[in-house]
Design an enzyme around this catalytic site. Structure first.
Site, short mmCIF file in Angstrom:
data_model
loop_
_atom_site.label_atom_id
_atom_site.label_comp_id
_atom_site.label_asym_id
_atom_site.label_seq_id
_atom_site.Cartn_x
_atom_site.Cartn_y
_atom_site.Cartn_z
N LYS A 93 4.60 6.00 1.43
CA LYS A 93 3.30 5.82 1.29
C LYS A 93 2.33 5.28 1.51
O LYS A 93 2.57 3.52 1.94
CB LYS A 93 3.00 5.77 -0.08
CG LYS A 93 1.90 5.73 -0.99
CD LYS A 93 1.40 5.95 -2.38
CE LYS A 93 0.10 5.26 -2.58
NZ LYS A 93 0.13 4.70 -4.28
N LYS A 121 6.02 1.69 0.47
CA LYS A 121 4.49 1.61 -0.11
C LYS A 121 4.08 0.29 1.09
O LYS A 121 4.30 -0.79 -0.02
CB LYS A 121 4.32 1.60 -1.23
CG LYS A 121 2.88 1.64 -2.18
CD LYS A 121 2.90 1.37 -3.96
CE LYS A 121 1.11 1.65 -3.86
NZ LYS A 121 0.78 1.73 -5.46
C1 PBG Z 1 -0.57 2.39 -8.41
C2 PBG Z 1 -1.16 3.11 -7.22
C3 PBG Z 1 -1.85 2.59 -6.48
C4 PBG Z 1 -1.81 4.47 -5.71
C5 PBG Z 1 -1.30 4.67 -6.43
N1 PBG Z 1 -0.48 4.43 -7.18
C6 PBG Z 1 -3.62 2.32 -5.90
C7 PBG Z 1 -2.83 1.00 -5.15
O1 PBG Z 1 -1.88 0.50 -4.81
O2 PBG Z 1 -3.21 -0.04 -5.01
C8 PBG Z 1 -2.74 4.90 -4.61
C9 PBG Z 1 -2.85 6.63 -4.45
C10 PBG Z 1 -3.87 7.18 -3.18
O3 PBG Z 1 -4.21 6.27 -2.88
O4 PBG Z 1 -4.23 8.01 -4.04
N2 PBG Z 1 -0.30 0.22 -7.52
#
Ligand code: PBG
Length: 333
Positions: free
Chosen positions: A248, A195
């Site tokens: 992601k 991520k």
């Molecule tokens: C929680 C989380 C996030 C997203 C999914 N889970 C936000 C982040 O990490 O700032 C982002 C999902 C999206 O942008 O569609 N940590």
């Protein structure tokens, strides 16, 4: 064989030839639909940067989940917006937290749709970071126990699969151990393994009200220029017990999806995030491209790169289109 003996255009001559040699097909089975649940009653708050998406109270959520189930989409992924936040993100692991209540209700009323829950503290902490703070730093090891508690409370409520997304080192192992200890050895983990600290999450932060109140997430989410590091992150999660690994965002990281596909044999999920969705919607509104075609081509590219599962805000729209076509895309009608 080279030109002129080999002419690739021969097999592109008409749609039947193209159908016959098509290497990738999208199907409704590929999609997970993310949903935002909040407190209150009858709530349907539009999310301005994610047209068509709304924050829903549990009653509204039930209607939406039934509709999604009726469309044949196999899974939803839930994000919660609590009515109050604190330093320890206690709403994330409360027995009667927003997610816990929503999951119980869905499991009571809807048969046979997978409920995946995102496990993170950022929507629940007053400071908006994904863990608890030590000074201005997120304390990795102190956060792990709370991530484990959150996952456990989701599973107790009936969640079919938990998805730890906080990018804390060791989080998958802790979740696995805590679930196993409590007798939930059969509940899988979808790990947000690679991520990245991405600007493409900005619309989501409006949707889930979880923007960091100071600083950013670069000390725990991955640095966008890195690829080999993603393989190390995934390897750790596999070692710790991940059942599905995730990359992601998706579109700016198709190379990572492909490299993961070539390196690991676990199912791969890709998260087609809020900003990827918003860009296509915005260009469509401006008349700069055909949003439906851009949606399908993007989803296809994620699948072609190697993803088995696509978490996408386009899930309902794409499923609808697949129904009108021949349940595969590109359709041939
Ligand atoms: C929680 C989380 C996030 C997203 C999914 N889970 C936000 C982040 O990490 O700032 C982002 C999902 C999206 O942008 O569609 N940590």
């Amino acid at each position: 064989m080279n030109f002129p003996e080999y002419r690739p255009r021969r097999l592109r001559k008409n749609e039947n030839f193209r159908r016959m040699i098509r290497e990738t097909a999208l199907s409704i089975d590929d999609f997970v639909c993310p949903l935002f649940v909040t407190h209150g009653n009858g709530v349907r708050n539009p999310i301005s940067s994610m047209p068509g998406n709304i924050q829903m109270s549990i009653d509204t959520l039930m209607e939406e989940v039934k509709k999604i189930h009726g469309m044949g989409i196999p899974a939803i992924m839930l994000f919660g917006i609590p009515d109050s936040k604190d330093e320890l993100g206690s709403g994330a692991y409360a027995e009667d937290g927003i997610i816990q209540r929503a999951v119980r209700k869905i499991k009571d009323e809807v048969d046979d749709i997978l409920v995946i829950t995102d496990v993170c503290l950022c929507e629940y902490t007053a400071h908006g970071h994904c863990g608890i703070l030590e000074g201005s730093e997120v304390d990795n090891d102190a956060t792990l126990e709370l991530i484990g508690q959150t996952a456990l409370s989701h599973v107790r409520a009936g969640s079919d699969m938990v998805a730890p997304s906080g990018m804390m080192d060791g989080q998958v192992g802790v979740v696995r151990a805590m679930l196993d200890d409590e007798g939930y050895g059969d509940v899988p983990i979808m790990a947000y393994s690679a991520k990245y600290a991405s600007c493409f999450y900005d619309p989501f932060r409006e949707a889930a009200e979880g923007a960091p109140q100071f600083g950013d997430r670069r000390s725990y989410q991955m640095d966008p220029p890195n690829s080999s590091e993603a393989m190390r992150e995934i390897a750790l999660d596999v070692e710790e017990g991940a059942d599905i690994i995730m990359v992601k965002p998706a579109l700016p990281y198709l190379d990572i999806i492909r490299r993961a596909r070539d390196t690991f044999d676990l199912p791969i999920a890709a998260y087609n995030v809020s900003g990827e969705f918003a860009m296509i919607k915005a260009a469509d509104r401006l008349g700069w491209l055909d949003g439906r075609k851009a949606m399908m081509e993007s989803l296809m590219s994620i699948k072609r790169a190697g993803a088995d599962i696509i978490i996408t805000y386009f899930a309902q729209e794409a499923a609808e289109l697949l129904r009108q076509e021949s349940l595969v895309w590109p359709g041939h009608r």
